[in-house]
Design a protein around this motif. Structure first.
Motif, PDB file in Angstrom:
ATOM      1  N   THR A   1       0.833  -1.206   0.000  1.00  0.00           N
ATOM      2  CA  THR A   1       0.000   0.000   0.000  1.00  0.00           C
ATOM      3  C   THR A   1       0.864   1.250   0.000  1.00  0.00           C
ATOM      4  OG1 THR A   1      -1.702  -1.185   1.266  1.00  0.00           O
ATOM      5  CG2 THR A   1      -1.854   1.211   1.192  1.00  0.00           C
ATOM      6  N   LEU A   2       1.918   1.251   0.812  1.00  0.00           N
ATOM      7  CA  LEU A   2       2.819   2.405   0.865  1.00  0.00           C
ATOM      8  C   LEU A   2       3.504   2.620  -0.467  1.00  0.00           C
ATOM      9  CD1 LEU A   2       4.020   4.628   2.623  1.00  0.00           C
ATOM     10  CD2 LEU A   2       5.789   3.014   3.344  1.00  0.00           C
ATOM     11  N   LEU A   3       3.956   1.545  -1.102  1.00  0.00           N
ATOM     12  CA  LEU A   3       4.594   1.653  -2.419  1.00  0.00           C
ATOM     13  C   LEU A   3       3.600   2.185  -3.451  1.00  0.00           C
ATOM     14  CD1 LEU A   3       7.026   1.154  -4.254  1.00  0.00           C
ATOM     15  CD2 LEU A   3       6.231  -1.209  -4.558  1.00  0.00           C
ATOM     16  N   SER A   4       2.367   1.694  -3.405  1.00  0.00           N
ATOM     17  CA  SER A   4       1.341   2.166  -4.335  1.00  0.00           C
ATOM     18  C   SER A   4       1.052   3.642  -4.117  1.00  0.00           C
ATOM     19  CB  SER A   4       0.050   1.351  -4.153  1.00  0.00           C
ATOM     20  OG  SER A   4       0.279  -0.018  -4.387  1.00  0.00           O
ATOM     21  N   TYR A   5       1.001   4.046  -2.854  1.00  0.00           N
ATOM     22  CA  TYR A   5       0.746   5.457  -2.531  1.00  0.00           C
ATOM     23  C   TYR A   5       1.842   6.356  -3.099  1.00  0.00           C
ATOM     24  CZ  TYR A   5      -0.314   9.599   0.273  1.00  0.00           C
ATOM     25  OH  TYR A   5      -0.616  10.873   0.669  1.00  0.00           O
ATOM     26  N   LEU A   6       3.089   5.935  -2.924  1.00  0.00           N
ATOM     27  CA  LEU A   6       4.210   6.734  -3.419  1.00  0.00           C
ATOM     28  C   LEU A   6       4.195   6.824  -4.941  1.00  0.00           C
ATOM     29  CD1 LEU A   6       7.045   5.448  -1.042  1.00  0.00           C
ATOM     30  CD2 LEU A   6       5.802   7.611  -0.912  1.00  0.00           C
ATOM     31  N   LEU A   7       3.910   5.708  -5.605  1.00  0.00           N
ATOM     32  CA  LEU A   7       3.892   5.698  -7.068  1.00  0.00           C
ATOM     33  C   LEU A   7       2.750   6.564  -7.610  1.00  0.00           C
ATOM     34  CD1 LEU A   7       4.659   1.933  -7.832  1.00  0.00           C
ATOM     35  CD2 LEU A   7       6.190   3.903  -8.119  1.00  0.00           C
ATOM     36  N   ILE A   8       1.563   6.429  -7.014  1.00  0.00           N
ATOM     37  CA  ILE A   8       0.417   7.221  -7.466  1.00  0.00           C
ATOM     38  C   ILE A   8       0.661   8.706  -7.206  1.00  0.00           C
ATOM     39  CG2 ILE A   8      -2.022   7.693  -7.043  1.00  0.00           C
ATOM     40  CD1 ILE A   8      -2.397   4.710  -6.507  1.00  0.00           C
TER      41      ILE A   8
ATOM     42  N   LEU B   1       0.676  11.510 -10.112  1.00  0.00           N
ATOM     43  CA  LEU B   1      -0.235  12.652 -10.028  1.00  0.00           C
ATOM     44  C   LEU B   1       0.534  13.967  -9.905  1.00  0.00           C
ATOM     45  CD1 LEU B   1      -3.061  11.293  -7.679  1.00  0.00           C
ATOM     46  CD2 LEU B   1      -3.103  11.570 -10.153  1.00  0.00           C
ATOM     47  N   GLY B   2       1.640  13.943  -9.132  1.00  0.00           N
ATOM     48  CA  GLY B   2       2.441  15.148  -8.987  1.00  0.00           C
ATOM     49  C   GLY B   2       3.044  15.599 -10.300  1.00  0.00           C
ATOM     50  N   VAL B   3       3.588  14.642 -11.054  1.00  0.00           N
ATOM     51  CA  VAL B   3       4.176  14.974 -12.358  1.00  0.00           C
ATOM     52  C   VAL B   3       3.095  15.471 -13.315  1.00  0.00           C
ATOM     53  CG1 VAL B   3       5.331  14.013 -14.382  1.00  0.00           C
ATOM     54  CG2 VAL B   3       6.104  13.388 -12.082  1.00  0.00           C
ATOM     55  N   THR B   4       1.934  14.796 -13.308  1.00  0.00           N
ATOM     56  CA  THR B   4       0.832  15.201 -14.193  1.00  0.00           C
ATOM     57  C   THR B   4       0.346  16.602 -13.856  1.00  0.00           C
ATOM     58  OG1 THR B   4       0.130  12.888 -14.387  1.00  0.00           O
ATOM     59  CG2 THR B   4      -1.458  14.587 -15.029  1.00  0.00           C
ATOM     60  N   PHE B   5       0.156  16.864 -12.566  1.00  0.00           N
ATOM     61  CA  PHE B   5      -0.320  18.188 -12.143  1.00  0.00           C
ATOM     62  C   PHE B   5       0.693  19.265 -12.503  1.00  0.00           C
ATOM     63  CE2 PHE B   5      -0.597  21.557  -8.920  1.00  0.00           C
ATOM     64  CZ  PHE B   5      -1.908  21.961  -9.123  1.00  0.00           C
ATOM     65  N   SER B   6       1.976  18.965 -12.313  1.00  0.00           N
ATOM     66  CA  SER B   6       3.018  19.954 -12.654  1.00  0.00           C
ATOM     67  C   SER B   6       3.022  20.247 -14.145  1.00  0.00           C
ATOM     68  CB  SER B   6       4.385  19.425 -12.207  1.00  0.00           C
ATOM     69  OG  SER B   6       4.427  19.224 -10.811  1.00  0.00           O
ATOM     70  N   ALA B   7       2.834  19.196 -14.940  1.00  0.00           N
ATOM     71  CA  ALA B   7       2.807  19.399 -16.393  1.00  0.00           C
ATOM     72  C   ALA B   7       1.620  20.255 -16.803  1.00  0.00           C
ATOM     73  CB  ALA B   7       2.750  18.044 -17.096  1.00  0.00           C
ATOM     74  N   ILE B   8       0.453  19.981 -16.201  1.00  0.00           N
ATOM     75  CA  ILE B   8      -0.743  20.776 -16.514  1.00  0.00           C
ATOM     76  C   ILE B   8      -0.544  22.222 -16.090  1.00  0.00           C
ATOM     77  CG2 ILE B   8      -3.183  21.087 -15.972  1.00  0.00           C
ATOM     78  CD1 ILE B   8      -3.407  18.062 -15.717  1.00  0.00           C
ATOM     79  N   LEU B   9       0.059  22.402 -14.922  1.00  0.00           N
ATOM     80  CA  LEU B   9       0.290  23.752 -14.415  1.00  0.00           C
ATOM     81  C   LEU B   9       1.219  24.531 -15.324  1.00  0.00           C
ATOM     82  CD1 LEU B   9      -0.502  25.522 -11.994  1.00  0.00           C
ATOM     83  CD2 LEU B   9       1.601  24.766 -10.864  1.00  0.00           C
TER      84      LEU B   9
END
Length: 270
Positions: A198-205, A209-217
Motif C-alpha cells: 500500500t505504501l509503495l502504491s501510494y508513493l507511485l500514485i 499525479l504530482g508529475v501530471t499536475f506539474s505538467a498541466i500547471l
C-alpha cells in the motif's frame, strides 16, 4: 432498501465491529496514546545521563514526534483491524455476518477513519496536557491551551497590514482522512505484505499525479491562468481560489477511495 441498509441491523453490526476493534487493537491504541509520556521520560533520562541536567522538551520535539506517532498508527492499524478479510477462514466468516455489504463498508470506515483517529487524538491530548501541567517547566505549555495561531494556522501571516487566513488544521484533517482511506483500501485489496504494498502504491500514485499536475500547471501558465494570477487581486482571494480547487480535488479523491473500498468488499469471494 432494507436489504442495503437497516438502522437496527447496522447498529448491531457497528457495536460488534467496535468490540472487535477494541479487542484487536485497543491495547495497541492505548500504547500509542501514552507514548508521549514514555518518550518524554526517556528524553529527560538521556539528557540527564549525557549532559548532567534535564533538557527542555520543546515544540521542536513534540510536534514531529506526535506527527510520526499518528502516521505510524494510521498506517498500521487499518491492516490490523481489517486485513484478515482477504484470508479464506476469516474472510468467509466476514461474508457470513448478518449485515449488508454497504453496512460492513460503512462500519469499517467509521471505525477506522473516525473512531480510531478520534480516540488516539483524545488520548494524545490527555497525555500532552498531563505532561504540560505537571512538568510545565521542562515540557512546555500543553497543546490544548496554546493559541490557535501557533498550531492551526489561524492568521499566521500578515500581508500589507492584512491578516491572511489559512486553515492548516482542516488541511491536516483532510490529509489524514485520505491517508487512512488509502490504507483501508490496501488492507482489503492486497493479500500479503499489505502495508508495504500500500505504501509503495501510494508513493507511485503520488509521483504520477504530482508529475501530471506539474505538467498541466506549466501548460496553463499562459491564457486564463496567467490572466487570473497577474490581475490585481489580494492574496486572500488567491488563497480562497486555491482552497476551492484543493477541496474539489480532496472530495474527488475521497469519493474514488470510498468507491474502491466498497467495490472491493462486494467483490470478496472465498
Amino acid at each position: 432498501m432494507n436489504r442495503i441498509f437497516n438502522f437496527s441491523r447496522f447498529g448491531r453490526y457497528l457495536a460488534y465491529d467496535l468490540r472487535n476493534a477494541r479487542n484487536n487493537a485497543g491495547f495497541t491504541l492505548l500504547v500509542y496514546g501514552l507514548a508521549p509520556i514514555f518518550f518524554f521520560f526517556f528524553y529527560e533520562i538521556c539528557s540527564l545521563v549525557f549532559s548532567g541536567y534535564f533538557g527542555n522538551f520543546g515544540l521542536g520535539w513534540r510536534i514531529p514526534f506526535l506527527f510520526v506517532l499518528m502516521l505510524v498508527c494510521f498506517t498500521l492499524l487499518p491492516a490490523r483491524l481489517y486485513g484478515r478479510v482477504t484470508d479464506r477462514r476469516y474472510g468467509t466468516e466476514f461474508l457470513m455476518l448478518p449485515a449488508s455489504t454497504f453496512e460492513k463498508f460503512l462500519s469499517m470506515v467509521i471505525v477506522t477513519a473516525v473512531v480510531m483517529p478520534l480516540c488516539l487524538s483524545l488520548m494524545l491530548l490527555v497525555s500532552d496536557t498531563l505532561l504540560g501541567l505537571v512538568f510545565g517547566a521542562l515540557y512546555g505549555e500543553p497543546l490544548l491551551f496554546m493559541d490557535n495561531a501557533v498550531l492551526f494556522g489561524v492568521d499566521p501571516l500578515a500581508v500589507a497590514g492584512d491578516s491572511l487566513y489559512v486553515n492548516f488544521f482542516a488541511s491536516f484533517l483532510v490529509g489524514w482522512w485520505i491517508w487512512i482511506l488509502f490504507f483501508i483500501l490496501g488492507a482489503v485489496f492486497f493479500k500479503k505484505s499489505k502495508v508495504a504494498k500500500t505504501l509503495l502504491s501510494y508513493l507511485l500514485i503520488s509521483l504520477v499525479l504530482g508529475v501530471t499536475f506539474s505538467a498541466i500547471l506549466l501548460k496553463t501558465q499562459t491564457g486564463t491562468a496567467e490572466a487570473f494570477f497577474t490581475k490585481d487581486i489580494d492574496i486572500q482571494t488567491a488563497v480562497n481560489f486555491l482552497n476551492v480547487i484543493s477541496n474539489a480535488v480532496n472530495f474527488l479523491i475521497s469519493a474514488v477511495l470510498l468507491g474502491l473500498i466498497y467495490w472491493r468488499l462486494r467483490a470478496l469471494k472465498h
